[in-house]
Motif scaffolding. Sequence first.
Motif, PDB file in Angstrom:
ATOM      1  N   TYR A 297      -5.800   4.126  23.870  1.00 20.25           N
ATOM      2  CA  TYR A 297      -4.561   3.918  23.144  1.00 20.25           C
ATOM      3  C   TYR A 297      -4.910   4.545  21.725  1.00 20.25           C
ATOM      4  N   ALA A 298      -3.759   4.901  20.818  1.00 17.00           N
ATOM      5  CA  ALA A 298      -4.120   5.287  19.512  1.00 17.00           C
ATOM      6  C   ALA A 298      -3.035   5.166  18.744  1.00 17.00           C
ATOM      7  N   LEU A 299      -3.318   4.619  17.457  1.00 20.29           N
ATOM      8  CA  LEU A 299      -2.267   4.756  16.246  1.00 20.29           C
ATOM      9  C   LEU A 299      -2.726   5.780  15.470  1.00 20.29           C
ATOM     10  N   PHE A 300      -1.623   6.678  15.150  1.00 17.98           N
ATOM     11  CA  PHE A 300      -1.706   7.889  14.572  1.00 17.98           C
ATOM     12  C   PHE A 300      -1.258   8.031  13.195  1.00 17.98           C
ATOM     13  N   GLU A 301      -1.666   8.708  12.272  1.00  9.39           N
ATOM     14  CA  GLU A 301      -1.369   9.087  10.760  1.00  9.39           C
ATOM     15  C   GLU A 301      -1.543  10.359  10.407  1.00  9.39           C
ATOM     16  N   GLN A 302      -0.841  10.525   9.225  1.00 10.05           N
ATOM     17  CA  GLN A 302      -0.815  12.013   8.550  1.00 10.05           C
ATOM     18  C   GLN A 302      -0.620  11.641   7.126  1.00 10.05           C
ATOM     19  N   ASP A 303      -1.320  12.166   6.191  1.00 10.24           N
ATOM     20  CA  ASP A 303      -0.808  12.447   4.791  1.00 10.24           C
ATOM     21  C   ASP A 303       0.482  13.230   4.795  1.00 10.24           C
TER      22      ASP A 303
ATOM     23  N   ASP B 171       0.796  -1.223   0.104  1.00 11.76           N
ATOM     24  CA  ASP B 171      -0.201  -0.019   0.008  1.00 11.76           C
ATOM     25  C   ASP B 171       0.874   1.080  -0.040  1.00 11.76           C
ATOM     26  N   ASP B 172       0.321   2.290   0.328  1.00 13.91           N
ATOM     27  CA  ASP B 172       1.021   3.582   0.096  1.00 13.91           C
ATOM     28  C   ASP B 172       1.401   4.302   1.576  1.00 13.91           C
ATOM     29  N   THR B 173       1.823   3.308   2.661  1.00 11.00           N
ATOM     30  CA  THR B 173       2.122   3.641   4.019  1.00 11.00           C
ATOM     31  C   THR B 173       3.393   3.398   3.995  1.00 11.00           C
ATOM     32  N   ALA B 174       4.280   4.694   4.741  1.00 11.11           N
ATOM     33  CA  ALA B 174       5.338   4.427   5.402  1.00 11.11           C
ATOM     34  C   ALA B 174       4.965   4.539   6.856  1.00 11.11           C
TER      35      ALA B 174
ATOM     36  N   ASP C 271       9.135  16.639   9.627  1.00 12.53           N
ATOM     37  CA  ASP C 271       9.106  17.325   8.362  1.00 12.53           C
ATOM     38  C   ASP C 271       9.941  16.499   7.326  1.00 12.53           C
ATOM     39  N   MET C 272      11.325  16.137   8.062  1.00 14.59           N
ATOM     40  CA  MET C 272      12.350  15.300   7.255  1.00 14.59           C
ATOM     41  C   MET C 272      11.619  13.835   6.974  1.00 14.59           C
ATOM     42  N   LEU C 273      11.065  13.257   7.852  1.00 16.71           N
ATOM     43  CA  LEU C 273      10.285  12.004   7.752  1.00 16.71           C
ATOM     44  C   LEU C 273       9.344  12.098   6.482  1.00 16.71           C
ATOM     45  N   ARG C 274       8.188  13.191   6.603  1.00 19.29           N
ATOM     46  CA  ARG C 274       7.338  13.151   5.739  1.00 19.29           C
ATOM     47  C   ARG C 274       8.093  13.406   4.134  1.00 19.29           C
ATOM     48  N   GLN C 275       9.178  14.319   4.237  1.00 20.27           N
ATOM     49  CA  GLN C 275       9.504  14.683   2.739  1.00 20.27           C
ATOM     50  C   GLN C 275      10.273  13.496   2.324  1.00 20.27           C
ATOM     51  N   GLU C 276      11.013  12.537   3.183  1.00 22.34           N
ATOM     52  CA  GLU C 276      11.520  11.429   2.612  1.00 22.34           C
ATOM     53  C   GLU C 276      10.427  10.266   2.291  1.00 22.34           C
ATOM     54  N   ALA C 277       9.270  10.333   2.948  1.00 22.18           N
ATOM     55  CA  ALA C 277       8.264   9.378   2.437  1.00 22.18           C
ATOM     56  C   ALA C 277       7.730   9.801   1.102  1.00 22.18           C
ATOM     57  N   ALA C 278       7.552  11.063   0.973  1.00 25.12           N
ATOM     58  CA  ALA C 278       6.986  11.483  -0.264  1.00 25.12           C
ATOM     59  C   ALA C 278       7.900  11.136  -1.485  1.00 25.12           C
ATOM     60  N   ALA C 279       9.294  11.546  -1.246  1.00 21.39           N
ATOM     61  CA  ALA C 279      10.104  11.261  -2.192  1.00 21.39           C
ATOM     62  C   ALA C 279      10.238   9.696  -2.509  1.00 21.39           C
ATOM     63  N   ARG C 280       9.859   9.102  -1.696  1.00 21.01           N
ATOM     64  CA  ARG C 280       9.936   7.484  -1.950  1.00 21.01           C
ATOM     65  C   ARG C 280       8.606   6.975  -2.694  1.00 21.01           C
ATOM     66  N   GLY C 281       7.648   7.547  -2.592  1.00 20.69           N
ATOM     67  CA  GLY C 281       6.548   7.281  -3.095  1.00 20.69           C
ATOM     68  C   GLY C 281       5.268   6.970  -2.366  1.00 20.69           C
ATOM     69  N   PHE C 282       5.659   7.151  -0.948  1.00 13.90           N
ATOM     70  CA  PHE C 282       4.599   7.045  -0.116  1.00 13.90           C
ATOM     71  C   PHE C 282       3.585   8.293  -0.040  1.00 13.90           C
ATOM     72  N   SER C 283       2.309   8.032   0.272  1.00 12.80           N
ATOM     73  CA  SER C 283       1.118   9.027   0.691  1.00 12.80           C
ATOM     74  C   SER C 283       0.806   9.233   1.875  1.00 12.80           C
ATOM     75  N   ARG C 284       1.123   8.360   2.827  1.00 15.58           N
ATOM     76  CA  ARG C 284       0.692   8.679   4.312  1.00 15.58           C
ATOM     77  C   ARG C 284       1.958   8.136   5.356  1.00 15.58           C
ATOM     78  N   VAL C 285       1.994   8.673   6.450  1.00 10.49           N
ATOM     79  CA  VAL C 285       2.820   8.091   7.297  1.00 10.49           C
ATOM     80  C   VAL C 285       2.029   7.637   8.617  1.00 10.49           C
ATOM     81  N   ARG C 286       2.310   6.467   9.156  1.00 10.48           N
ATOM     82  CA  ARG C 286       1.309   6.014  10.271  1.00 10.48           C
ATOM     83  C   ARG C 286       2.414   5.504  11.442  1.00 10.48           C
ATOM     84  N   GLY C 287       1.862   5.795  12.653  1.00  9.14           N
ATOM     85  CA  GLY C 287       2.760   5.159  13.729  1.00  9.14           C
ATOM     86  C   GLY C 287       2.180   5.805  15.004  1.00  9.14           C
ATOM     87  N   PRO C 288       3.090   5.566  16.177  1.00 12.94           N
ATOM     88  CA  PRO C 288       4.366   4.905  16.318  1.00 12.94           C
ATOM     89  C   PRO C 288       3.943   3.156  16.032  1.00 12.94           C
TER      90      PRO C 288
END
Length: 356
Positions: free
Chosen positions: A349-355, A71-74, A93-110
């Motif tokens: 508890y929660a698992l978080f995400e961001q586009d 899928d499109d998740t880092a 910001d560094m994480l999101r920029q790298e995720a976008a450069a690698r073709g991912f559209s969202r980041v989820r964690g921790p």
Amino acid sequence: MLNRWQYAAQLPNGFFELPRQLYAGQPYYPEAEHQAEQLCRQMAATHDIVVYSDDFRTVRLVGIFPKDATDDTAYFGFWETKDEVEINKLAFDMLRQEAAARGFSRVRGPLHFSTYFRYRLRLGAVPSWGQFDREPVNPPYYPRLLAEVGFRPALTFESRRLRAAAVPAVYRQQAAALAQLADSPFEFIPLNASVWQSLRDEIFGLIQQVFGQNPAYRAVSRAQFDLLYNAEYAAGLCPHSSVLFRHRASGRLAALSLCQPNYQPLNLPFITVPNFAQHYPQLPAPRTLLAKTVGVHPDFRGQGLQAQLAAYAMRSFLAHYDDVIFCLMRADNLSLRFTDGLPVETAHYALFEQDV
């Protein structure tokens, strides 16, 4: 200014120093922190692992990028930080920029590679029990920091403590399930370390089937499974309430329930693996049962096995425990109905995400 390390064979020097500072003197500590090096070594073949930090003075953040993403998740994991929002904005910001450069559209964690390993944040105040075994824990400001850098909850979970005063009501409610055990089409196999060793291949397969459809779950190798779930782990289970259900007609494992005492009152060293025979007799009252990992194989769902697993534990509960915590259930899990209408203490508890 933050540094970026691409993982290559070993974690950078100082990787473990920040959590030692943050959790010093606290009644909780991140589960499996000491296994991070071994876990990253195992997962490096299938994931790119990138560490962002200011030399581990203020923040530690790890970007986890699946190489064969379906899928499109880092993901991000191993996040530990002081209560400073600006440096976290830089790190994410560094994480999101790298995720976008690698073709991912969202980041989820921790999330440490998979929901099989450590994931989620605990929300709100520290509950009365402090920390049960393998419960996700963190300083209370972590959820606020994630919100301030743009993350939102994606999945939510609960643990519910049912105190001794409410136990008689449970027995009244579950009378029918208790009666069904007498003529069940399933064989009950009590779990201990020796049984775990003899059935470990079947248990491994059952767990993959039971939890394989959960969101963010990724199949684990046998080596990764054995890292957390092994004979040493099984020796800490409650042998009276932990059980496998085997379908008599087909011979297949159909369900499992892994329960253990809450060993937290003993204040064991964080790297100590609890052992039922050694540590249960040392527990003071009230003794609390942790209903930890409970599940039914997809082929056997819809037959009331969740209720029968609970009923199995109830047969011996009064002789060994005073109250119970139902641990880390999805907020939309039907198992939560077991305690609906009863007075409980709840941790969230929660698992978080961001586009990106």
